[in-house]
Design an enzyme around this catalytic site. Structure first.
Site, PDB file in Angstrom:
ATOM      1  NE  ARG A 162      -0.619   1.912   3.514  1.00 51.92           N
ATOM      2  CZ  ARG A 162       0.482   2.653   3.611  1.00 51.92           C
ATOM      3  NH1 ARG A 162       1.673   2.106   3.818  1.00 51.92           N
ATOM      4  NH2 ARG A 162       0.420   3.964   3.476  1.00 51.92           N
ATOM      5  N   GLY A 163       0.196   2.413  -0.152  1.00 50.10           N
ATOM      6  CA  GLY A 163       0.927   3.658  -0.351  1.00 50.10           C
ATOM      7  C   GLY A 163       1.035   3.835  -1.853  1.00 50.10           C
ATOM      8  CB  ALA A 164       0.135   6.663  -4.092  1.00 45.81           C
ATOM      9  NE  ARG A 220      -6.431   0.705  -1.981  1.00 50.95           N
ATOM     10  CZ  ARG A 220      -5.799   1.321  -0.964  1.00 50.95           C
ATOM     11  NH1 ARG A 220      -4.507   1.146  -0.782  1.00 50.95           N
ATOM     12  NH2 ARG A 220      -6.467   2.107  -0.142  1.00 50.95           N
ATOM     13  CD  GLN A 256      -3.762   2.868   6.542  1.00 48.19           C
ATOM     14  OE1 GLN A 256      -4.409   3.265   7.505  1.00 48.19           O
ATOM     15  NE2 GLN A 256      -4.331   2.616   5.384  1.00 48.19           N
ATOM     16  CG  ASP A 274      -3.397   8.000  -1.962  1.00 49.85           C
ATOM     17  OD1 ASP A 274      -3.319   8.515  -0.833  1.00 49.85           O
ATOM     18  OD2 ASP A 274      -3.013   6.845  -2.207  1.00 49.85           O
ATOM     19  CG  ASN A 313      -2.936  11.547   1.902  1.00 53.57           C
ATOM     20  OD1 ASN A 313      -2.333  10.681   1.272  1.00 53.57           O
ATOM     21  ND2 ASN A 313      -2.651  11.806   3.174  1.00 53.57           N
ATOM     22  CE  LYS A 314      -5.693   5.636   3.917  1.00 52.63           C
ATOM     23  NZ  LYS A 314      -6.669   4.731   3.243  1.00 52.63           N
TER      24      LYS A 314
HETATM   25  O1  MRU Z   1      -4.889   3.232   1.799  1.00 55.95           O
HETATM   26  P1  MRU Z   1      -3.414   3.475   1.808  1.00 55.95           P
HETATM   27  O2  MRU Z   1      -2.741   3.022   3.047  1.00 55.95           O
HETATM   28  O3  MRU Z   1      -2.748   2.974   0.551  1.00 55.95           O
HETATM   29  O4  MRU Z   1      -3.307   5.069   1.775  1.00 55.95           O
HETATM   30  C1  MRU Z   1      -2.042   5.638   1.726  1.00 55.95           C
HETATM   31  C2  MRU Z   1      -2.032   7.105   1.789  1.00 55.95           C
HETATM   32  O5  MRU Z   1      -3.047   7.759   1.836  1.00 55.95           O
HETATM   33  C3  MRU Z   1      -0.676   7.760   1.660  1.00 55.95           C
HETATM   34  O6  MRU Z   1      -0.644   8.953   2.361  1.00 55.95           O
HETATM   35  C4  MRU Z   1      -0.371   8.042   0.185  1.00 55.95           C
HETATM   36  O7  MRU Z   1      -0.564   6.896  -0.585  1.00 55.95           O
HETATM   37  C5  MRU Z   1       1.007   8.538  -0.013  1.00 55.95           C
HETATM   38  S1  MRU Z   1       2.239   7.301   0.254  1.00 55.95           S
HETATM   39  C6  MRU Z   1       3.719   8.017  -0.124  1.00 55.95           C
END
Ligand code: MRU
Length: 356
Positions: free
Chosen positions: A55-57, A98, A205, A246, A256-257
């Site tokens: 996970r994480g973009a 996703r 997270q 994201d 973002n999250k």
């Molecule tokens: O659902 P996730 O855990 O993939 O969400 C991640 C985030 O929102 C991060 O802040 C984003 O992807 C940036 S990661 C460098």
């Protein structure tokens, strides 16, 4: 410094040594266990992305790049038309895992361009280029994270209190991370920060990954529940908020999250700079405004059951579980990229950045 390196130099996503698998750290097992998963099939890769094992973009994009390469390798035909049609089916399938993080489709489109632009090489030749391309996506991400960290660090002072939300560290990228990158780089240079990590409900997270990474790196980190952010800001403990992204729309609205926009509203109220850090690949100029970003909705069970011994709400209670929210550009002090710091008005600064 060894402890720091162990966090900033991990291979959370890599091509398997057999060249036919993708190996990831299963982020759903952290912080209790560091378990590696070997992904071989389209279903394995889809599931790893959908279930947030990776996970994480940026990390999702890297995994998809390696993933489509190994799947393309397994197609087993010399016929270009058949190869391309099966490649597209895999691509579409992985892309549907996703919807919000643009890096997933960005990496897959980049891989597809290799297939369509070098048709004259034949399938064998294309496979060689696909391998180079997915490795390049990861290498570029490492370099980008380093530059983002340098630009981010230029905005901070030794001793600053920092609030961060979700996880935008090495696990979410390659090497330093984006929002956490300046903190690791500052640590390398002898600076000290006091970081407050939002736990980030419902999937935690911040608790499971951010506090783990910072603690392991020897950075002062305090875990707080999301609803404590206002208090720590009011106490004067926060000099800057750093978050990842994201998808960034052309006008500077940032997905973002879930919970990020609330942090930004609070930061504005308390007069604290709110910085978004992310690679150029996350800026999507084809998306005019935040309202145009598709927000992923996830299962109610993540809110009601996932991290609890017994459910925290009745089965029949309605539940809304968007995985992301959009922070309005007016709340964002700057967007920090690998090519510099974009300030408002974002329509101009982001376009300049993309045109580079
Ligand atoms: O659902 P996730 O855990 O993939 O969400 C991640 C985030 O929102 C991060 O802040 C984003 O992807 C940036 S990661 C460098």
């Amino acid at each position: 410094m060894e402890e720091l390196k162990q966090v900033t130099h991990i291979d959370n996503v890599k091509l398997g040594e057999d060249g036919a698998s993708v190996v990831i750290i299963d982020q759903t097992q952290l912080p209790s266990r560091t378990e590696y998963l070997v992904l071989r099939t389209a279903e394995d890769i889809y599931d790893a992305i959908f279930e947030l094992k990776v996970r994480g973009a940026p990390a999702i994009g890297i995994c998809a790049g390696f993933g489509i390469y190994i799947l393309a390798k397994g197609i087993g035909t010399e016929d270009y038309e058949e190869f391309y049609s099966r490649f597209c089916r895999y691509k579409e399938y992985l892309d549907s895992a996703r919807p919000t993080a643009v890096n997933l489709s960005w990496a897959l489109n980049r891989m597809e361009r290799v297939v369509t632009s070098r048709r004259e090489l034949g399938v064998e030749g294309i496979l060689g280029l696909l391998k180079k391309e997915c490795i390049a996506i990861q290498k570029e991400d490492m370099a980008m994270c380093r530059k983002i960290s340098e630009y981010g660090l230029s905005l901070l002072k030794d001793g600053d209190g920092i609030l961060t939300h979700c996880n935008a560290g090495p696990l979410a990228t390659s090497r330093y991370g984006t929002a956490l990158g300046p903190l690791f780089l500052g640590k390398e240079q002898g600076m000290e920060f006091k970081v407050f990590a939002d736990e980030t409900r419902p999937l935690l997270q911040g608790a499971r990954l951010t506090s783990y990474e910072l603690q392991k790196a020897g950075i002062d980190v305090t875990l707080i529940c999301d609803n404590m952010a206002s208090l720590v800001m009011k106490n004067g403990w926060i000099q800057a908020c750093l978050v990842g992204c994201d998808r960034v729309a052309a006008n500077g609205d940032v997905a973002n999250k879930i919970g990020t926009s609330g942090v930004a509203v609070l930061a504005k109220y308390y007069g604290i700079p709110f910085y978004v850090l992310g690679p150029g690949s996350t800026i999507d100029l084809s998306c005019p405004r935040g309202e145009d970003i598709r927000i992923e909705l996830r299962s109610p069970d993540e809110v009601k059951k996932k991290f609890y011994q017994t459910p925290v709400a009745l089965e029949e209670v309605k539940c809304y579980n968007p995985a992301f929210d959009v922070t309005d550009h007016s709340l964002i002090t700057a967007i920090i990229t690998e090519r510099g710091i974009c300030y408002p008005p974002y329509k101009e600064s982001l376009t300049r950045f993309k045109e580079g």
